[in-house]
Enzyme design. Sequence first.
Site, PDB file in Angstrom:
ATOM      1  N   ARG A   5     -12.524   9.769  -3.753  1.00 48.47           N
ATOM      2  CA  ARG A   5     -12.960   8.649  -3.137  1.00 48.47           C
ATOM      3  C   ARG A   5     -14.293   8.839  -2.519  1.00 48.47           C
ATOM      4  NH1 ARG A   5      -8.896   7.339  -5.452  1.00 48.47           N
ATOM      5  NH2 ARG A   5      -7.577   5.718  -4.860  1.00 48.47           N
ATOM      6  N   SER A  16      -5.958   0.908   0.039  1.00 49.54           N
ATOM      7  CA  SER A  16      -5.659   1.905   0.779  1.00 49.54           C
ATOM      8  C   SER A  16      -6.394   1.861   1.959  1.00 49.54           C
ATOM      9  CB  SER A  16      -5.553   3.261   0.418  1.00 49.54           C
ATOM     10  OG  SER A  16      -4.653   3.375  -0.821  1.00 49.54           O
ATOM     11  N   GLU A  31     -11.023   4.566   4.676  1.00 52.78           N
ATOM     12  CA  GLU A  31     -11.764   4.403   3.046  1.00 52.78           C
ATOM     13  C   GLU A  31     -12.553   3.141   2.991  1.00 52.78           C
ATOM     14  OE1 GLU A  31      -8.806   4.895  -0.654  1.00 52.78           O
ATOM     15  OE2 GLU A  31     -10.000   2.888  -0.879  1.00 52.78           O
TER      16      GLU A  31
HETATM   17  N1  EPU Z   1       4.727   6.685   1.092  1.00 53.38           N
HETATM   18  C1  EPU Z   1       5.238   6.115   2.354  1.00 53.38           C
HETATM   19  N2  EPU Z   1       5.486   4.980   2.658  1.00 53.38           N
HETATM   20  C2  EPU Z   1       4.826   4.173   2.287  1.00 53.38           C
HETATM   21  C3  EPU Z   1       4.146   4.349   0.925  1.00 53.38           C
HETATM   22  C4  EPU Z   1       4.019   5.515   0.615  1.00 53.38           C
HETATM   23  O1  EPU Z   1       5.911   7.005   2.593  1.00 53.38           O
HETATM   24  O2  EPU Z   1       5.051   2.898   2.654  1.00 53.38           O
HETATM   25  C5  EPU Z   1       4.502   7.805   0.722  1.00 53.38           C
HETATM   26  C6  EPU Z   1       5.444   8.243  -0.466  1.00 53.38           C
HETATM   27  O3  EPU Z   1       5.980   9.423  -0.124  1.00 53.38           O
HETATM   28  C7  EPU Z   1       4.745   8.339  -1.645  1.00 53.38           C
HETATM   29  C8  EPU Z   1       3.271   8.675  -1.141  1.00 53.38           C
HETATM   30  O4  EPU Z   1       3.381   8.284   0.150  1.00 53.38           O
HETATM   31  O5  EPU Z   1       5.407   9.097  -2.716  1.00 53.38           O
HETATM   32  C9  EPU Z   1       2.289   8.381  -2.076  1.00 53.38           C
HETATM   33  O6  EPU Z   1       2.266   7.110  -2.361  1.00 53.38           O
HETATM   34  P1  EPU Z   1       1.662   6.224  -3.265  1.00 53.38           P
HETATM   35  O7  EPU Z   1       2.002   6.610  -4.720  1.00 53.38           O
HETATM   36  O8  EPU Z   1       1.634   4.895  -3.143  1.00 53.38           O
HETATM   37  O9  EPU Z   1       0.120   6.776  -3.364  1.00 53.38           O
HETATM   38  P2  EPU Z   1      -1.020   6.716  -2.060  1.00 53.38           P
HETATM   39  O10 EPU Z   1      -1.393   8.091  -2.042  1.00 53.38           O
HETATM   40  O11 EPU Z   1      -0.465   6.040  -0.931  1.00 53.38           O
HETATM   41  C10 EPU Z   1      -3.158   6.479  -3.787  1.00 53.38           C
HETATM   42  C11 EPU Z   1      -4.239   6.017  -3.749  1.00 53.38           C
HETATM   43  C12 EPU Z   1      -4.131   4.420  -4.391  1.00 53.38           C
HETATM   44  C13 EPU Z   1      -3.510   4.431  -5.670  1.00 53.38           C
HETATM   45  C14 EPU Z   1      -2.441   5.369  -5.610  1.00 53.38           C
HETATM   46  C15 EPU Z   1      -1.677   5.534  -7.175  1.00 53.38           C
HETATM   47  C16 EPU Z   1      -5.729   6.939  -2.077  1.00 53.38           C
HETATM   48  C17 EPU Z   1      -6.226   6.578  -0.375  1.00 53.38           C
HETATM   49  N3  EPU Z   1      -4.969   6.022  -2.256  1.00 53.38           N
HETATM   50  O12 EPU Z   1      -2.189   5.924  -3.066  1.00 53.38           O
HETATM   51  O13 EPU Z   1      -5.459   3.922  -4.291  1.00 53.38           O
HETATM   52  O14 EPU Z   1      -3.205   3.321  -6.070  1.00 53.38           O
HETATM   53  O15 EPU Z   1      -2.521   6.587  -5.178  1.00 53.38           O
HETATM   54  O16 EPU Z   1      -2.539   6.481  -7.873  1.00 53.38           O
HETATM   55  O17 EPU Z   1      -5.796   7.808  -2.487  1.00 53.38           O
HETATM   56  C18 EPU Z   1      -6.991   2.541  -3.020  1.00 53.38           C
HETATM   57  O18 EPU Z   1      -7.527   3.702  -3.009  1.00 53.38           O
HETATM   58  O19 EPU Z   1      -7.304   1.501  -2.190  1.00 53.38           O
HETATM   59  C19 EPU Z   1      -5.586   2.891  -3.503  1.00 53.38           C
HETATM   60  C20 EPU Z   1      -4.739   1.629  -3.602  1.00 53.38           C
END
Ligand code: EPU
Length: 364
Positions: A175, A252, A356
């Site tokens: 990022r 995010s 972010e």
């Molecule tokens: N989780 C929770 N509660 C929630 C949501 C998620 O506990 O409400 C936990 C769960 O354990 C889940 C984990 O967080 O397994 C990861 O969640 P998710 O797969 O949605 O991924 P993320 O790390 O929250 C990242 C990117 C997203 C991208 C997704 C999919 C960052 C900051 N965010 O989200 O990117 O779409 O992975 O690859 O790296 C963005 O950058 O704006 C964005 C949306």
Amino acid sequence: MWDASNTSERLVEAGAFVSRDLDLAGFTTLRVGGPAPVVAECSTTESLVEVVRLLDAESVPTLLIAGGSNLVIGDDGWDGVVVRIANSGVRLDADVIAAEAGAVWDDVVAGTVEAGLGGLECLSGIPGSAGATPVQNVGAYGVEVGTVLHRVRLLDRVTGEVRWVGPDELGLGYRTSVLKHSDAALVLEVELQVSPDGASAPIRYRELTATLGVSEGVRVPAAQAREAVLALRRGKGMVLDSTDHDTWSAGSFFTNPVVPAARAEEVLAAIRSRLGDVAVPTYPADGGVKLSAGWLIERAGFTKGFPGADAPARLSTKHTLALTNRGAASAKDLTELARTVRDGVEDAFGVRLSPEPVTVGCEI
Ligand code: EPU
């Protein structure tokens, strides 16, 4: 001191479509932000270059906005010129797709998938413009733009020169890139490598392998991966839908924190002392371990929809990592919520989350 009328006339001569006294909330996906006296929309690369050169030469405070999906603008707005990046041409040259900076990113992705080209499908449904993707090395579902980037055309705002640079010159990381939090260069166009066989990038993200029913590393038809990614994103409120306030967000709001190896045990111990012997989601990262910001937020007590139905700014009801505007939120409401969440996570686990989005005229 610049003069709005005089500057507006010259911006029109430089090829911009100029509007006066606009509210900037409408230019961001969070829909917050105060007014600006002059907004110059540039729908060609030539006008964009000329307009930005002109403003820089006269040191007019200039705010560049494209898709507005990673931007928090303060309630006082911007006391200068806002340049809207609206050049949007897209062309295919063998296995390289070239998109002007203002092209809608998901249209670019959809276009490649429809044309039977693979490689970008995991980046489906991401709001914002093509030119923004290298700036913070946009990534999702196991693919980062940096891995498919061929080159980027930049306006160097120090010298006024236009030049192409390769991904190795951009300092791309999780990022981030040298272009983020810097006014030194403006992205005019991006070129991305696509694969003519129509197969997706190897599927690596666990949630996506499970949805597609494939094992890690398998390539599937790009269209199939795109549909699966769009469905997953929709379920998290991460595809824009003007009728769904869960999507009035900047995606995010915090990056997933990377804890240096030397601190990892201490942080994991803090998590266990609060939550008991839980399985903490961790991912390998350079120099340490990456934790999930959404998970930490939720486990620190900020559950989906926090702080509740009457608040103008709330966590998404679908994903704790998205801060959302329920319709009438100000930038102040949003930044207050961001601070509450950041400080609460730090108090609970000793991990400080970093925002972010880019903030303009406000801070967290
Ligand atoms: N989780 C929770 N509660 C929630 C949501 C998620 O506990 O409400 C936990 C769960 O354990 C889940 C984990 O967080 O397994 C990861 O969640 P998710 O797969 O949605 O991924 P993320 O790390 O929250 C990242 C990117 C997203 C991208 C997704 C999919 C960052 C900051 N965010 O989200 O990117 O779409 O992975 O690859 O790296 C963005 O950058 O704006 C964005 C949306």
